[in-house]
Design a protein around this motif. Structure first.
Motif, short mmCIF file in Angstrom:
data_model
loop_
_atom_site.label_atom_id
_atom_site.label_comp_id
_atom_site.label_asym_id
_atom_site.label_seq_id
_atom_site.Cartn_x
_atom_site.Cartn_y
_atom_site.Cartn_z
N LEU A 89 -7.26 3.18 2.09
CA LEU A 89 -7.53 1.74 2.07
C LEU A 89 -9.00 1.46 2.38
N PRO A 149 -6.75 -1.14 -6.68
CA PRO A 149 -5.88 -0.37 -5.78
C PRO A 149 -5.03 0.67 -6.49
N HIS A 196 -5.42 4.73 -6.06
CA HIS A 196 -4.33 5.50 -5.48
C HIS A 196 -3.90 6.64 -6.42
N LEU A 208 0.83 -1.20 0.00
CA LEU A 208 0.00 0.00 0.00
C LEU A 208 0.87 1.26 0.00
N GLN A 247 -11.10 2.54 -0.66
CA GLN A 247 -10.77 1.62 -1.75
C GLN A 247 -11.53 0.30 -1.60
N ARG A 248 -11.58 -0.22 -0.39
CA ARG A 248 -12.30 -1.47 -0.14
C ARG A 248 -13.81 -1.26 -0.24
N SER A 306 2.67 1.68 -3.34
CA SER A 306 1.75 2.09 -4.40
C SER A 306 1.38 3.56 -4.28
#
Length: 365
Positions: free
Chosen positions: A141, A151, A155, A32, A144-145, A35
């Motif tokens: 995160l 992902p 980002h 994470l 995003q979920r 990225s």
């Protein structure tokens, strides 16, 4: 006399009550962070393609990009507020007032710390036109979920918006001081009207004005459809009700101009993000649709938090500013829009944010 705000107390309180982020293992966390750093590095080039601000984009690309947790963001936010106000807050003669003010600020920052995805901070900087990018990993995160987004795409999508802000401030090195100067002026003018209670007196007036207007009539009641009755109704320069109640006319006008500038910055970032998106982010349509639905959620909890923290006004900044940017580009292209970065006199007024043709006529003839 003591300092008006105990900034250390604000940071400590925010860190102590900020909730932890979603569960993630060490390998996932490293991926994470990597990225997000890559997205921050890649985004300025896409911004330059859309805006033509290549030199400013290079400055943004060279700036620090920090991937932080919620507590670190809250701590950074206290540094930002301290730099922005720069001694303008009224001094307090009351024992313990500065600490109490810090505790109050810390609680607000703790709420925000769970909602901010990213932030470009131009106020804590060693050089004009440079700042720092903060990407709040647990919040990114979480969303995003929730959106079930790719992902890397998500980002980069977040970074496109925040790095557009970095490009804006790099293109206009005067802009950070212009905005913070307006804020300090409003605070200083207001503090002159306060009693010896200093900052606590200001807090008391703000709290009181949230329940009553200048005429004694209640403010901020909820309509039957769950919307707040004193929302800005689309006015990009509207000032939240409690500020409208406590500011003198001159300060109200000055703050309206600053809000118009924020509308420009936020709307411009949204437009750039959407235009760069199809080339940079393959799943941008899915992300945008899902994200807009999330923005518009109006559960009671969301409504209360958004009203408390001024999030509804923030959403209006995105939408009205984007309309202005698109309207100007239709007339003079992005090169013509870039005149806004030349100096304060080129910024759109509150009226011009709602009338792009008026700005074009004034600036370009």
């Amino acid at each position: 006399m003591t300092d008006a705000m105990d900034w250390d107390a604000a940071a400590r309180r925010a860190a102590s009550v900020t909730k932890a982020g979603p569960p993630i293992d060490r390998h996932g966390l490293l991926e994470l962070v990597s990225s997000l750093r890559q997205a921050a590095a890649d985004a300025p080039a896409y911004v330059a393609e859309v805006t033509g601000l290549h030199e400013a984009a290079q400055i943004a690309a060279d700036g620090p990009a920090l991937v932080v947790d919620r507590a670190r963001w809250a701590s950074a936010a206290t540094e930002t507020f301290r730099a922005m106000t720069d001694g303008a807050l009224p001094e307090s003669r009351m024992p313990g007032a500065a600490r109490l003010a810090g505790e109050q600020l810390g609680l607000v920052l703790a709420l925000l710390a769970g909602r901010i995805l990213g932030q470009f901070d131009p106020y804590v900087s060693d050089e004009p036109g440079r700042g720092r990018l903060l990407l709040v990993a647990p919040n990114i995160l979480t969303v995003q979920r929730q959106l079930d987004a790719d992902p890397q795409d998500f980002h980069l999508w977040v970074s496109l918006h925040e790095q557009t802000h970095a490009v804006q401030f790099a293109a206009a090195p005067w802009l950070a001081e212009h905005l913070s100067g307006a804020l300090r002026s409003v605070i200083e003018a207001q503090s002159e009207q306060e009693s010896d209670a200093g900052l606590l007196g200001l807090f008391k007036r703000i709290r009181g004005s949230q329940s009553e207007g200048e005429d004694g009539e209640p403010r901020g009641e909820l309509d039957g459809d769950g919307a707040a009755s004193d929302e800005a109704d689309g006015d990009p320069a509207a000032i939240p009700g409690f500020l409208d109640a406590v500011l003198a006319p001159a300060q109200r006008e000055q703050l309206s101009a600053a809000i118009a500038t924020m509308s420009l910055l936020e709307g411009h970032a949204d437009v750039v993000m959407d235009e760069a998106g199809p080339r940079a982010v393959p799943s941008v349509k899915k992300i945008r649709t899902a994200f807009e639905a999330r923005r518009d959620e109006r559960t009671l909890t969301n409504l209360v938090i958004r009203r408390l923290l001024g999030m509804d006004a923030k959403l209006l900044q995105y939408r009205n500013g984007a309309v202005f940017v698109r309207g100007v580009r239709e007339k003079v292209g992005h090169a013509g829009l870039n005149a806004v970065w030349q100096g304060p006199e080129f910024l759109p007024s509150a009226a011009e944010i709602a009338d792009p043709d008026a700005w074009v006529a004034r600036v370009h003839g």
